[in-house]
Design a protein around this motif. Structure first.
Motif, PDB file in Angstrom:
ATOM      1  N   GLN A   3      17.794   7.106  12.209  1.00  0.00           N
ATOM      2  CA  GLN A   3      18.934   6.392  11.530  1.00  0.00           C
ATOM      3  C   GLN A   3      18.423   5.305  10.775  1.00  0.00           C
ATOM      4  N   GLY A   4      17.557   4.429  11.567  1.00  0.00           N
ATOM      5  CA  GLY A   4      16.801   3.211  10.674  1.00  0.00           C
ATOM      6  C   GLY A   4      16.265   3.737   9.320  1.00  0.00           C
ATOM      7  N   ARG A   5      15.393   4.636   9.409  1.00  0.00           N
ATOM      8  CA  ARG A   5      14.547   5.266   8.301  1.00  0.00           C
ATOM      9  C   ARG A   5      15.553   5.673   7.050  1.00  0.00           C
ATOM     10  N   SER A   6      16.737   6.258   7.519  1.00  0.00           N
ATOM     11  CA  SER A   6      17.590   6.795   6.440  1.00  0.00           C
ATOM     12  C   SER A   6      18.104   5.651   5.637  1.00  0.00           C
ATOM     13  N   VAL A   7      18.691   4.683   6.511  1.00  0.00           N
ATOM     14  CA  VAL A   7      19.019   3.268   5.801  1.00  0.00           C
ATOM     15  C   VAL A   7      18.086   2.897   4.810  1.00  0.00           C
ATOM     16  N   LEU A   8      16.941   2.473   5.499  1.00  0.00           N
ATOM     17  CA  LEU A   8      15.799   2.171   4.473  1.00  0.00           C
ATOM     18  C   LEU A   8      15.865   2.896   3.358  1.00  0.00           C
ATOM     19  N   SER A   9      15.626   4.404   3.440  1.00  0.00           N
ATOM     20  CA  SER A   9      15.532   4.991   2.230  1.00  0.00           C
ATOM     21  C   SER A   9      16.617   5.096   1.335  1.00  0.00           C
ATOM     22  N   ALA A  10      17.731   4.886   1.921  1.00  0.00           N
ATOM     23  CA  ALA A  10      18.791   4.575   0.938  1.00  0.00           C
ATOM     24  C   ALA A  10      18.904   3.045   0.321  1.00  0.00           C
ATOM     25  N   ALA A  11      18.380   2.289   0.898  1.00  0.00           N
ATOM     26  CA  ALA A  11      18.332   0.890   0.238  1.00  0.00           C
ATOM     27  C   ALA A  11      17.108   0.670  -0.550  1.00  0.00           C
ATOM     28  N   MET A  12      16.121   1.426  -0.481  1.00  0.00           N
ATOM     29  CA  MET A  12      14.965   1.428  -1.222  1.00  0.00           C
ATOM     30  C   MET A  12      15.266   1.877  -2.613  1.00  0.00           C
ATOM     31  N   ARG A  39       5.949  10.158   2.818  1.00  0.00           N
ATOM     32  CA  ARG A  39       6.697   9.560   3.651  1.00  0.00           C
ATOM     33  C   ARG A  39       7.895   8.756   3.113  1.00  0.00           C
ATOM     34  N   LEU A  40       7.955   8.619   1.779  1.00  0.00           N
ATOM     35  CA  LEU A  40       8.958   7.979   0.947  1.00  0.00           C
ATOM     36  C   LEU A  40      10.169   9.004   0.673  1.00  0.00           C
ATOM     37  N   ASP A  41      11.263   8.691   0.312  1.00  0.00           N
ATOM     38  CA  ASP A  41      12.465   9.478   0.144  1.00  0.00           C
ATOM     39  C   ASP A  41      12.010  10.276  -1.434  1.00  0.00           C
ATOM     40  N   PRO A  42      11.932  11.718  -1.335  1.00  0.00           N
ATOM     41  CA  PRO A  42      11.331  12.276  -2.422  1.00  0.00           C
ATOM     42  C   PRO A  42      12.205  12.266  -3.740  1.00  0.00           C
ATOM     43  N   GLU A  43      13.471  11.919  -3.487  1.00  0.00           N
ATOM     44  CA  GLU A  43      14.581  11.993  -4.489  1.00  0.00           C
ATOM     45  C   GLU A  43      14.474  10.566  -5.319  1.00  0.00           C
ATOM     46  N   GLN A  44      13.822   9.556  -4.480  1.00  0.00           N
ATOM     47  CA  GLN A  44      13.619   8.313  -5.023  1.00  0.00           C
ATOM     48  C   GLN A  44      12.206   7.875  -5.599  1.00  0.00           C
ATOM     49  N   LEU A  45      11.440   8.952  -5.908  1.00  0.00           N
ATOM     50  CA  LEU A  45      10.036   8.776  -6.155  1.00  0.00           C
ATOM     51  C   LEU A  45       9.729   9.514  -7.552  1.00  0.00           C
ATOM     52  N   TRP A 380       0.555   6.681  10.282  1.00  0.00           N
ATOM     53  CA  TRP A 380       1.000   6.325   8.832  1.00  0.00           C
ATOM     54  C   TRP A 380       2.549   6.055   8.857  1.00  0.00           C
ATOM     55  N   ASP A 381       3.434   6.650   9.842  1.00  0.00           N
ATOM     56  CA  ASP A 381       4.947   6.308   9.741  1.00  0.00           C
ATOM     57  C   ASP A 381       4.972   4.668  10.009  1.00  0.00           C
ATOM     58  N   LEU A 382       4.415   3.697  10.640  1.00  0.00           N
ATOM     59  CA  LEU A 382       4.761   2.623  10.709  1.00  0.00           C
ATOM     60  C   LEU A 382       4.208   1.872   9.422  1.00  0.00           C
ATOM     61  N   LEU A 383       3.015   2.290   8.737  1.00  0.00           N
ATOM     62  CA  LEU A 383       2.774   1.553   7.464  1.00  0.00           C
ATOM     63  C   LEU A 383       3.606   2.028   6.227  1.00  0.00           C
ATOM     64  N   ALA A 384       4.155   3.234   6.417  1.00  0.00           N
ATOM     65  CA  ALA A 384       5.108   3.749   5.338  1.00  0.00           C
ATOM     66  C   ALA A 384       6.333   2.795   5.326  1.00  0.00           C
ATOM     67  N   GLU A 385       6.835   2.539   6.707  1.00  0.00           N
ATOM     68  CA  GLU A 385       8.045   1.719   6.574  1.00  0.00           C
ATOM     69  C   GLU A 385       7.846   0.374   6.350  1.00  0.00           C
ATOM     70  N   LYS A 386       6.546  -0.245   6.470  1.00  0.00           N
ATOM     71  CA  LYS A 386       6.364  -1.491   5.464  1.00  0.00           C
ATOM     72  C   LYS A 386       6.445  -1.509   4.168  1.00  0.00           C
ATOM     73  N   LEU A 387       5.823  -0.211   3.464  1.00  0.00           N
ATOM     74  CA  LEU A 387       5.834  -0.088   2.103  1.00  0.00           C
ATOM     75  C   LEU A 387       7.481   0.144   1.785  1.00  0.00           C
ATOM     76  N   ARG A 388       8.067   0.593   2.499  1.00  0.00           N
ATOM     77  CA  ARG A 388       9.512   0.873   2.065  1.00  0.00           C
ATOM     78  C   ARG A 388      10.312  -0.506   2.059  1.00  0.00           C
ATOM     79  N   THR A 389       9.932  -1.456   2.856  1.00  0.00           N
ATOM     80  CA  THR A 389      10.515  -2.763   2.757  1.00  0.00           C
ATOM     81  C   THR A 389      10.156  -3.551   1.609  1.00  0.00           C
ATOM     82  N   LEU A 390       8.703  -3.279   1.105  1.00  0.00           N
ATOM     83  CA  LEU A 390       8.205  -4.101   0.174  1.00  0.00           C
ATOM     84  C   LEU A 390       8.643  -3.718  -1.153  1.00  0.00           C
ATOM     85  N   LEU A 391       9.242  -2.358  -1.113  1.00  0.00           N
ATOM     86  CA  LEU A 391       9.633  -1.728  -2.383  1.00  0.00           C
ATOM     87  C   LEU A 391      11.329  -2.022  -2.602  1.00  0.00           C
TER      88      LEU A 391
END
Length: 391
Positions: A3-12, A39-45, A380-391
């Protein structure tokens, strides 16, 4: 977590990746960017990258790769993407056409020089990732000024580890240096793990009953395979049936083979040549100890940025012996997951390797600690989470 990942993807913000380094072109930076992109949302990339090779074969391989990706890939006609006026215009056009609000430069230098133009075109977040060569740029007056401009034009410059951070930060304004964030490559702990097929490789090479020191890397002088060959006489004096397994290809291979013959240890050194990526985990697993005593060359311009192979070895459950070049020590917990030795020192390399080969309990303890460290920090999943936050 899902659920947390989906929120981040939507917010990115929808993101444009601008990079010269992207598969099918091989290499560590390419693998880093691709793993993050997946590991990023493909529709947002959207990825804007160079073409791998000129000619029909290169274009076909590139087109086949791009067709398999879940996100949009736009290729420039050039095989080397540089921040020229034409490339900058195309990047700004893609930003607007696809409604991107964030930009991730796959390599800060030199592509980050496009940041002001993309900001003017509507980008709200600009992230530039450094790898290792930027630490060299920071030592030369002209390129140092370019790094400073990149820092001023972007929101965040990322770094691999403390070595690269300290050198790149010295070239930036204090404000830009204060915005730096660590974003190293990760390790796929599901691919690199104990039991990855090493026994099969050992049996195929006739090494099942021999202690194996493995080095997996491109064959170039900086990596230190020559140091390992020079260390072999001392290793064999203590562990007579040990073998050095050198995995990988590169321009240094003939010289390394000649050195093995000159040193009189060619019977205890095996070269596999280049190995397909899918077989690398098993080749790591074929070793009892992983060693790559890398060294700094060319007055500090040729250094190890991080040394992801040490972490892949740790994920496989092996203790590691690393050189002290550049950021390599950032990939080792010295005394816990392995040891750091002076790059180029055959004596120190031999001493540490022998200690590990002679002590199965020490190997087990360091290997288990390394595996746990990868799971804690380097997935990778931990680091991709950090990248999503930066973006």
């Amino acid at each position: 977590m899902r659920q947390g990942r989906s929120v981040l993807s939507a917010a990115m913000h929808k993101t444009l990746i601008v990079t010269n380094d992207f598969p099918p072109r091989p290499g560590g930076i390419q693998a880093f960017l691709h793993n993050m992109a997946l590991r990023l949302d493909p529709e947002q990339l959207v990825v804007y990258a160079s073409t791998w090779k000129r000619g029909r074969e290169g274009h076909e391989a590139t087109a086949a790769f791009d067709a398999e990706q879940p996100f949009t890939v736009v290729r420039d006609r050039t095989t080397m993407l540089l921040p020229t006026p034409r490339v900058t215009r195309k990047a700004t056009r893609l930003l607007r056409e696809h409604g991107c609000q964030s930009v991730w430069f796959g390599a800060a230098a030199p592509l980050g020089l496009m940041a002001p133009a993309l900001r003017k075109a509507g980008a709200r977040r600009l992230v530039a990732t450094t790898h290792g060569h930027e630490a060299g740029w920071a030592q030369l007056p002209a390129s140092r000024q370019l790094l400073r401009r990149i820092g001023e034009g972007t929101d965040t410059i990322t770094y691999l580890g403390e070595y690269t951070r300290s050198r790149i930060a010295a070239a930036l304004t204090p404000e830009a240096a204060g915005r730096m964030v660590q974003l190293p490559p990760g390790v796929d702990e599901k691919t690199f793990h104990p039991g990855s097929g090493g026994d099969v490789v050992r049996a195929r090479l006739g090494l099942s009953s021999r202690p194996v020191v493995v080095c997996v890397s491109r064959l170039v002088p900086r990596k230190g395979q020559d140091t390992l060959i020079r260390a072999m006489p001392a290793i064999l004096a203590k562990v007579p049936n040990a073998v050095l397994l050198i995995v990988g290809g590169g321009p240094y291979e003939n010289e390394l083979r000649g050195l093995a013959a000159e040193t009189g240890v060619e019977g205890s050194v095996r070269f596999t040549g280049a190995v397909p990526w899918a077989e690398l985990p098993a080749h790591f697993g074929a070793g009892d100890v992983f060693a790559m005593p890398c060294r700094t060359r060319r007055g500090g311009l040729d250094v190890e940025g991080l040394g992801i192979v040490y972490l892949e070895a740790s994920a496989t459950g092996l203790p590691v012996v690393a050189g002290d070049s550049g950021g390599a020590p950032d990939a080792v917990l010295d005394g816990e997951t392995g040891w750091v030795v002076r790059g180029g020192s055959a004596e120190e390399s031999a001493e540490r390797i022998v200690a590990l080969l002679e002590d199965p309990e020490l190997r087990r303890r360091m290997g288990e600690r390394g595996r746990a460290w990868v799971e804690e920090k380097w997935r990778w999943d931990l680091l991709a989470e950090k990248l999503r936050t930066l973006l």
